[in-house]
Design a protein around this motif. Structure first.
Motif, short mmCIF file in Angstrom:
data_model
loop_
_atom_site.label_atom_id
_atom_site.label_comp_id
_atom_site.label_asym_id
_atom_site.label_seq_id
_atom_site.Cartn_x
_atom_site.Cartn_y
_atom_site.Cartn_z
N LEU B 63 0.91 -1.31 0.01
CA LEU B 63 -0.15 0.00 0.13
C LEU B 63 0.96 1.19 0.12
CD1 LEU B 63 -2.81 -1.09 2.54
CD2 LEU B 63 -2.98 -0.42 0.09
N SER B 64 1.96 1.28 0.64
CA SER B 64 2.84 2.31 0.62
C SER B 64 3.38 2.85 -0.51
CB SER B 64 4.11 2.23 1.73
OG SER B 64 3.62 1.76 2.86
N LEU B 65 3.70 1.90 -1.56
CA LEU B 65 4.04 2.43 -2.90
C LEU B 65 3.10 2.04 -3.90
CD1 LEU B 65 7.72 0.85 -2.20
CD2 LEU B 65 7.18 3.38 -3.06
N GLY B 66 2.08 1.34 -3.61
CA GLY B 66 0.84 1.15 -4.70
C GLY B 66 1.37 0.09 -5.64
N ARG B 67 2.01 -0.97 -5.17
CA ARG B 67 2.41 -2.00 -6.21
C ARG B 67 2.21 -3.27 -5.07
NH1 ARG B 67 5.48 -0.99 -10.55
NH2 ARG B 67 5.02 -2.99 -11.04
N GLY B 68 2.09 -4.45 -5.84
CA GLY B 68 2.06 -5.66 -4.90
C GLY B 68 3.63 -5.92 -4.70
N SER B 69 3.74 -6.78 -3.41
CA SER B 69 4.98 -6.74 -2.95
C SER B 69 5.88 -7.78 -3.89
CB SER B 69 5.08 -7.55 -1.80
OG SER B 69 4.37 -8.80 -1.70
N ARG B 70 5.33 -8.45 -4.75
CA ARG B 70 6.30 -8.99 -5.92
C ARG B 70 7.06 -7.59 -6.81
NH1 ARG B 70 6.99 -13.65 -8.30
NH2 ARG B 70 5.24 -14.85 -7.07
N ALA B 71 6.26 -6.95 -7.05
CA ALA B 71 6.99 -5.65 -7.78
C ALA B 71 8.08 -5.17 -6.79
CB ALA B 71 6.15 -4.56 -8.14
N LEU B 72 7.83 -5.04 -5.51
CA LEU B 72 8.97 -4.73 -4.52
C LEU B 72 10.14 -5.46 -4.52
CD1 LEU B 72 6.64 -3.22 -1.65
CD2 LEU B 72 7.08 -2.31 -3.85
N MET B 73 9.98 -6.84 -4.75
CA MET B 73 11.16 -7.76 -4.82
C MET B 73 11.71 -7.51 -6.06
SD MET B 73 11.11 -11.93 -4.37
CE MET B 73 10.25 -12.20 -5.95
N ALA B 74 11.20 -7.25 -7.18
CA ALA B 74 11.84 -6.97 -8.28
C ALA B 74 12.77 -5.79 -8.16
CB ALA B 74 10.94 -7.02 -9.45
#
Lengths: 142, 142, 142, 142
Positions: B63-74
């Motif tokens: 929610l903080s970045l507006g992307r699923g956490s899979r995108a944060l891993m990438a």
């Protein structure tokens, strides 16, 4: 030993039923295991943003010192500096008003704690006790 | 707009049912409203102590970045310093592996997020999506 | 010396106009004075929750080290431990990717910084520079 | 649901106009969405360094507990240890004096909050209410 998720869910259902029967404001209920870790939470619609943190702080403070949060309020009234220092020492999660209730088994062992917030602190505690008793366990409020 | 407690409970039931059907390890499920605040949590028996914090971090990061956490891993694989710095900037609650999934309504609006932990990150994510879809909502994993 | 609120508002308007003209994603713009304190902020509709903290971290990091945040990214790529340690040392608000731009006056003095987030880091920086130039000031990106 | 950036800017303009008309000291105005996240900020020239953090704390505290910050002051006067503990539990951003005002829509839903600081707390609150009403919304001060 500690309660498990099924008992935690029974407690939450009991707290919410008590709140509904008595016409309380929307409640937030947090159940922690004996180690002070989150087992289950429900925050009713209409609750303000940080109700999880407040309910957690009541239950976590109770387990941290081995007393219901009503006893922590009494200590805060006598020695506010003690409660302030413990709050800092344990990282901030200690809310010293009623509504953080220890869960004890039939043999007296601490099995966890419930934190309730949303109505007056006295009503929060009444609902917490009702939930614990509905699960066939004993409640310690101070 | 945000989902309410009833939808959050349906999602949790769906996640746990998916985990049971697929023989996954004990799961912890956290549902947050659109503002990133806890709505409901269940941690299954046999989970380790800090599973709430991990599941929360997946959903809160999403929610903080507006992307699923899979995108944060990438992003963490490409620019580890970026994810490390954002984690510090937002106060620590960002776990950049799969299992933090945005909940979107039929009109595309973000209504909250689910965080799941306990099995492999890929399986955590599969269970999270199953829970969201059981509530008739749309899941965004990256 | 530092820019004032009128200049900060002109910069924000310029950033947002550049974003709209180039079809960028919703932007969040933070303007800090020379002391690193918030002067003005606007977060466009559709931005995720923690965009203020990210934009602030870009601008605050730039002022903390006296370089645009593009230079901090280069340093993070060479010496990630240096950026990690500075981030901890200054309390967490340092996001080392482009989009944190120093504002300099006609005499070269640092007057503040702008942080922009929402699109790619490169586009965030382009919009930040456009805003600063619209206010008749000079931009330093690295 | 939450207010958007246009409404936030209207509120800030209204607060500042009220401050100018009544000859108040330089004001800092922060508008948060319903989730407690920054939407827009303006800090007038002549304000001291940390006015953003103070205005944020008033508005964030109000949304955290679902009451205007005037009610938090009353609680702090009765039970200072309660407000101190909640401040720690939610991470520090709670300033319990007037000037943090909830924004409610015509249907009564909380849409966000305004925090104002710079003059006396009573005058800060008057300006906050004026800004909210200028946007056609309802203000809750306690």
């Amino acid at each position: 030993m500690s309660i498990g998720l099924d008992a935690a869910r029974t407690i939450i259902a009991g707290v919410r039923e008590a709140g509904a029967n008595q016409g309380l404001q929307p409640l937030t209920v947090v159940v922690l295991d004996a180690g002070g870790h989150v087992l289950a939470v429900e925050r009713e619609d209409g609750s303000s943003n940080k109700r999880f943190e407040i309910a957690f702080g009541k239950a976590h403070g109770a387990l941290s010192l081995g007393r219901g949060s009503r006893a922590l309020m009494a200590r805060a009234e006598q020695q506010p500096f003690f409660i302030a220092s413990v709050t800092a020492a344990i990282g901030g999660a200690l809310v010293p008003v009623p509504g953080g209730v220890l869960i004890r088994g039939t043999d007296g062992a601490v099995l966890g704690a419930v934190g309730v917030t949303g109505d007056t602190s006295d009503n929060d505690e009444i609902a917490a006790v009702a939930g614990i008793e509905q699960a066939g366990l004993a409640a310690q409020v101070d």
